[in-house]
Design an enzyme around this catalytic site. Structure first.
Site, short mmCIF file in Angstrom:
data_model
loop_
_atom_site.label_atom_id
_atom_site.label_comp_id
_atom_site.label_asym_id
_atom_site.label_seq_id
_atom_site.Cartn_x
_atom_site.Cartn_y
_atom_site.Cartn_z
N SER A 67 4.55 -6.36 -0.76
CA SER A 67 4.94 -5.52 -1.90
C SER A 67 6.39 -5.16 -1.71
CB SER A 67 4.09 -4.25 -1.97
OG SER A 67 4.61 -3.27 -1.10
N HIS A 103 15.52 -9.67 6.35
CA HIS A 103 15.90 -8.92 5.13
C HIS A 103 17.38 -8.51 5.18
CE1 HIS A 103 11.61 -8.75 5.09
NE2 HIS A 103 11.44 -7.56 5.60
N TYR A 153 4.95 -2.83 11.51
CA TYR A 153 6.18 -2.01 11.52
C TYR A 153 6.22 -1.07 12.74
CZ TYR A 153 7.92 -2.55 6.62
OH TYR A 153 8.46 -3.00 5.44
N GLY A 183 0.82 -1.20 0.00
CA GLY A 183 0.00 0.00 0.00
C GLY A 183 0.86 1.26 0.00
N ASP A 235 9.37 -13.54 2.58
CA ASP A 235 8.73 -12.22 2.53
C ASP A 235 7.64 -12.26 1.47
OD1 ASP A 235 8.11 -9.65 3.21
OD2 ASP A 235 9.82 -8.71 2.23
N HIS A 283 12.28 -5.94 11.00
CA HIS A 283 12.43 -5.64 9.58
C HIS A 283 13.59 -4.65 9.46
CE1 HIS A 283 11.16 -3.66 5.70
NE2 HIS A 283 11.74 -2.64 6.31
ZN ZN Z 1 9.74 -6.46 6.04
#
Ligand code: ZN
Length: 390
Positions: free
Chosen positions: A289, A224, A130, A69, A285, A195
């Site tokens: 997006s 990541h 997040y 988004g 993941d 993250h």
């Molecule tokens: Zn992430």
């Protein structure tokens, strides 16, 4: 009951040729030779000559209800389709929210996890997104982990990223402590998954938290980490100090991440730098997006990440990088199960463990997927699809 005959078993350790008997969703018996006529039950024999068995993948980072988004409402990615999960060989999945903790809700994530469980795999979720302060279901991270069966930790909390809440170290210490205590009181892993973005501080905050508190390193799991070479270098240091690091199979040059360290090569680099294989995991993941930003910080391109990157990177790691098959398999099965506190119920082919097994062809492509003792895919044909799939 299903009897898998004459397969090369990687449990993930190489066991050679074995027969594996499955029943009631579990691995009932393993031996060099099991004669189905010696057992007074209805058993289907499946010849696996020339094929490998490995534990089903445990993917600890999937945006089950979609993610993103970041370029406006039209760029929110849709929910995962069960058939795609099956094709990717995922038999256990940990769902996470991601960037959007406003129009995406933990209630929906929990419902989706329950739906996927009914459809045929095993699922768990992380509370939060997040954001800091962390959104929860029951009022606190600790309460979520203790009171809700499927919640086993918190995350993905964003750090070193322009999309993060710029949390202070003190806030992160409190989050990790809450998760750890919740985990202790409910016999769950109680991890905090971080993250990591391209920010310049890399893993600095995590190193400092370890230094300044009593929180064991295993509770702070950065993901990541192969996003860029500088962060990856820090991650190698983190793993060598005893932490778990999670490589994202969906982050690679192939999907336009110019700076990324290719996951299969990242694995090789870790091993060459003396990282213990037990400290490395890989997740997809998937279904999130992937926003690519230009120099001005504007979204240039949006992609939906696939869940099948893990199997591709696994093959590349074995075939192109020449890494030992058992070691590669560990990063997507046993090691993840240990991080998530699910071992030895999950992540291995052992008597008494859940019957979550992948049958691989000679070229290491996934031929069949068995979860909780039932074929979800057989000879490359998906047998069990999502409730609303054709
Ligand atoms: Zn992430």
């Amino acid at each position: 009951m299903i009897l898998l005959k004459n397969a090369m078993v990687f449990a993930p350790e190489a066991l050679g040729q074995m027969d594996v008997l499955l029943g009631m969703g579990k691995i009932v018996k393993m031996a060099k030779n099991i004669d189905k006529n010696s057992i007074a039950l209805d058993i289907e024999e499946v010849d696996c000559e020339g094929k490998c068995l490995i534990p089903g993948f445990i993917d600890q980072h999937v945006h089950m209800i979609g993610g993103g988004g970041e370029a406006g409402f039209h760029s929110r990615t849709p929910e995962v389709l069960f058939s795609k999960v099956v094709e990717a060989g995922i038999t256990t999945m940990l769902g996470v929210l991601g960037t959007d903790g406003t129009t995406r809700h933990l209630e929906s994530l929990l419902a989706k996890a329950r739906a996927l469980e009914i459809e045929g795999i095993s699922t768990y979720i992380l509370t939060g997104s997040y954001e800091v302060p962390v959104n929860t279901l029951c009022g606190s991270i600790r309460r979520d982990i203790i009171l809700i069966d499927k919640v086993i930790g918190v995350g993905e909390i964003a750090i070193s990223d322009h999309r993060s809440s710029q949390p202070t170290k003190q806030e992160l210490k409190r989050i990790a402590t809450e998760a750890r205590l919740g985990g202790m009181l409910s016999a769950k892993c109680g991890i905090t998954q971080f993250h990591l973005g391209d920010g310049k501080s890399d893993l600095k905050m995590l190193f400092e938290i370890i230094e300044e508190t009593e929180i064991p390193m295993r509770h702070l799991v950065p993901t990541h980490v192969n996003r860029n070479p500088k962060l990856f270098e820090d991650a190698i240091r983190y793993a060598k100090a005893g932490g778990y690091i999670d490589i994202t199979s969906g982050i690679s040059n192939a999907v336009g991440f110019g700076k990324a360290v290719k996951p299969s090569k990242a694995l090789k680099e870790c091993l060459e730098n003396g990282v213990n294989i037990d400290n490395i995991t890989m997740s997809s993941d998937g279904n999130g997006s992937m926003a690519q930003y230009n120099d001005k910080g504007q979204v240039e391109r949006l992609l939906v990440t696939t869940m099948d990157a893990t199997q591709k990177e696994m093959r590349d790691a074995v075939i192109d990088e020449g890494i030992d098959m058992s070691n590669v398999v560990k990063t997507v099965t046993e090691n993840v199960a240990k991080v998530l506190g699910l071992y030895p119920k999950k992540g291995c082919i052992k008597e008494g463990s859940d019957a979550d097994i992948l049958v691989l062809d000679k070229d290491l492509a996934i031929n069949s997927v068995i979860a909780k003792g039932a074929f979800l895919m057989r000879d490359k044909e998906v047998l069990v699809k999502g409730t609303f799939e054709e």
